[in-house]
Design a protein around this motif. Structure first.
Motif, mmCIF file in Angstrom:
data_model
loop_
_atom_site.group_PDB
_atom_site.id
_atom_site.type_symbol
_atom_site.label_atom_id
_atom_site.label_comp_id
_atom_site.label_asym_id
_atom_site.label_seq_id
_atom_site.Cartn_x
_atom_site.Cartn_y
_atom_site.Cartn_z
ATOM 1 N N CYS A 17 0.993 -1.432 0.150
ATOM 2 C CA CYS A 17 0.017 -0.084 0.043
ATOM 3 C C CYS A 17 0.937 0.896 -0.118
ATOM 4 C CB CYS A 17 -1.050 0.010 1.386
ATOM 5 S SG CYS A 17 -2.284 -1.263 1.066
ATOM 6 N N TRP A 18 2.138 1.493 0.858
ATOM 7 C CA TRP A 18 2.841 2.579 1.012
ATOM 8 C C TRP A 18 3.547 2.803 -0.469
ATOM 9 C CZ3 TRP A 18 2.797 6.890 3.421
ATOM 10 C CH2 TRP A 18 4.000 7.685 3.218
ATOM 11 N N SER A 19 3.922 1.641 -0.878
ATOM 12 C CA SER A 19 4.807 1.606 -2.373
ATOM 13 C C SER A 19 3.661 2.120 -3.561
ATOM 14 C CB SER A 19 5.392 0.286 -2.793
ATOM 15 O OG SER A 19 6.133 -0.049 -1.749
ATOM 16 N N VAL A 20 2.537 1.782 -3.505
ATOM 17 C CA VAL A 20 1.872 2.153 -4.712
ATOM 18 C C VAL A 20 1.347 3.704 -4.178
ATOM 19 C CG1 VAL A 20 -0.618 2.080 -5.210
ATOM 20 C CG2 VAL A 20 0.645 -0.050 -4.981
ATOM 21 N N ILE A 25 0.654 7.366 -6.826
ATOM 22 C CA ILE A 25 -0.378 8.394 -6.639
ATOM 23 C C ILE A 25 0.188 9.842 -6.507
ATOM 24 C CG2 ILE A 25 -2.253 9.018 -4.844
ATOM 25 C CD1 ILE A 25 -2.926 5.827 -4.624
ATOM 26 N N PHE A 26 1.181 9.918 -5.548
ATOM 27 C CA PHE A 26 2.037 10.913 -5.016
ATOM 28 C C PHE A 26 2.545 11.687 -6.405
ATOM 29 C CE2 PHE A 26 3.423 10.742 -0.634
ATOM 30 C CZ PHE A 26 2.233 10.760 -0.177
ATOM 31 N N PRO A 27 3.060 10.963 -7.505
ATOM 32 C CA PRO A 27 3.617 11.880 -8.632
ATOM 33 C C PRO A 27 2.317 12.457 -9.341
ATOM 34 C CG PRO A 27 4.587 9.816 -8.486
ATOM 35 C CD PRO A 27 3.566 9.762 -7.326
ATOM 36 N N TRP A 28 1.068 12.034 -9.317
ATOM 37 C CA TRP A 28 0.201 12.612 -9.998
ATOM 38 C C TRP A 28 -0.606 13.743 -9.047
ATOM 39 C CZ3 TRP A 28 -0.736 11.764 -14.934
ATOM 40 C CH2 TRP A 28 0.059 10.541 -15.325
ATOM 41 N N ARG A 40 9.941 18.990 -7.047
ATOM 42 C CA ARG A 40 9.256 17.732 -6.883
ATOM 43 C C ARG A 40 10.171 16.607 -7.095
ATOM 44 N NH1 ARG A 40 4.856 18.065 -11.538
ATOM 45 N NH2 ARG A 40 6.478 19.499 -12.529
ATOM 46 N N VAL A 41 10.814 16.603 -8.018
ATOM 47 C CA VAL A 41 11.890 15.293 -8.084
ATOM 48 C C VAL A 41 12.729 15.455 -6.845
ATOM 49 C CG1 VAL A 41 13.818 14.563 -9.344
ATOM 50 C CG2 VAL A 41 11.997 15.428 -10.776
ATOM 51 N N GLY A 42 13.360 16.326 -6.315
ATOM 52 C CA GLY A 42 14.010 16.404 -5.015
ATOM 53 C C GLY A 42 13.272 15.834 -3.697
ATOM 54 N N VAL A 43 12.281 16.352 -3.766
ATOM 55 C CA VAL A 43 11.192 16.015 -2.409
ATOM 56 C C VAL A 43 10.752 14.557 -2.756
ATOM 57 C CG1 VAL A 43 9.163 16.372 -1.213
ATOM 58 C CG2 VAL A 43 10.743 18.324 -1.851
ATOM 59 N N LEU A 44 10.166 14.374 -3.749
ATOM 60 C CA LEU A 44 9.522 13.114 -4.044
ATOM 61 C C LEU A 44 10.601 12.041 -4.479
ATOM 62 C CD1 LEU A 44 6.679 11.773 -4.379
ATOM 63 C CD2 LEU A 44 6.757 11.941 -6.736
ATOM 64 N N PHE A 45 11.495 11.915 -5.256
ATOM 65 C CA PHE A 45 12.322 10.937 -5.402
ATOM 66 C C PHE A 45 13.241 10.741 -4.574
ATOM 67 C CE2 PHE A 45 11.541 11.171 -10.243
ATOM 68 C CZ PHE A 45 10.576 10.846 -10.275
ATOM 69 N N ILE A 46 13.973 11.861 -4.155
ATOM 70 C CA ILE A 46 15.115 11.756 -3.085
ATOM 71 C C ILE A 46 14.768 11.696 -1.831
ATOM 72 C CG2 ILE A 46 17.113 13.029 -2.231
ATOM 73 C CD1 ILE A 46 17.497 14.160 -5.051
ATOM 74 N N GLU A 75 10.231 -1.595 -8.450
ATOM 75 C CA GLU A 75 9.411 -1.975 -9.745
ATOM 76 C C GLU A 75 8.077 -0.785 -10.178
ATOM 77 O OE1 GLU A 75 9.738 -4.289 -12.059
ATOM 78 O OE2 GLU A 75 11.658 -5.109 -11.263
ATOM 79 N N LEU A 76 7.490 -0.623 -8.924
ATOM 80 C CA LEU A 76 6.328 0.402 -9.231
ATOM 81 C C LEU A 76 7.057 1.759 -9.555
ATOM 82 C CD1 LEU A 76 4.042 -0.474 -6.227
ATOM 83 C CD2 LEU A 76 3.614 -0.984 -8.537
ATOM 84 N N PHE A 77 8.054 2.145 -9.193
ATOM 85 C CA PHE A 77 8.660 3.381 -9.477
ATOM 86 C C PHE A 77 9.224 3.296 -10.813
ATOM 87 C CE2 PHE A 77 12.533 5.618 -9.884
ATOM 88 C CZ PHE A 77 12.128 7.102 -9.680
ATOM 89 N N THR A 78 9.557 2.336 -11.517
ATOM 90 C CA THR A 78 10.196 2.065 -12.736
ATOM 91 C C THR A 78 8.961 2.082 -13.850
ATOM 92 O OG1 THR A 78 11.920 0.674 -12.008
ATOM 93 C CG2 THR A 78 11.294 0.454 -14.451
ATOM 94 N N LEU A 79 7.666 1.548 -13.203
ATOM 95 C CA LEU A 79 6.507 1.664 -14.124
ATOM 96 C C LEU A 79 6.005 3.217 -14.047
ATOM 97 C CD1 LEU A 79 4.133 0.265 -15.421
ATOM 98 C CD2 LEU A 79 3.210 0.191 -13.002
ATOM 99 N N MET A 80 6.053 3.803 -13.092
ATOM 100 C CA MET A 80 5.797 5.216 -12.954
ATOM 101 C C MET A 80 6.726 6.174 -13.977
ATOM 102 S SD MET A 80 3.802 7.900 -12.685
ATOM 103 C CE MET A 80 2.420 7.310 -11.516
ATOM 104 N N VAL A 81 8.032 5.855 -13.806
ATOM 105 C CA VAL A 81 8.867 6.572 -14.655
ATOM 106 C C VAL A 81 8.695 6.406 -16.140
ATOM 107 C CG1 VAL A 81 11.256 6.813 -15.368
ATOM 108 C CG2 VAL A 81 10.558 6.672 -13.044
#
Length: 107
Positions: A17-20, A25-28, A40-46, A75-81
């Protein structure tokens, strides 16, 4: 509703759930705040995703889950990227996996 809450209380389901939430969801949701792309990239990705990878590794160690649960976040991150971001973001997936392994292996 209680079945859903009981499902979320299971440690492996918390990881999923947390990974999803943070990868799909957060990137959208983040662009709705009109923050610049670099922030956004710094806060979310890093910040958020790296701390989450550490949390997932600790959760796997603490609850004696299988090691392959470490692959859920990358894997979920790669899908979103693939769906939304540029190619340079692929370099974060191995970092998340490495942080999860280090957090899981720490005594």
């Amino acid at each position: 509703m209680s079945r859903v809450m009981n499902w979320v209380k299971v440690p492996r389901n918390k990881v999923v759930c947390w990974s999803v939430l943070i990868t799909l969801i957060f990137p959208w949701v983040f662009p709705l705040f009109h923050i610049s792309t670099a922030v956004r990239v710094g806060v979310l990705f890093i910040l958020i995703n790296m701390l989450s990878a550490l949390w997932i590794g600790r959760t796997i160690r603490r609850h004696h889950l299988s090691w392959w649960w470490l692959f859920v976040l990358p894997e979920l991150f790669t899908l979103m990227v693939f769906l939304r971001y540029k190619w340079y973001a692929y370099f974060f997936a191995p970092i998340y996996l490495l942080l999860g392994v280090l957090a899981m292996a720490k005594d």
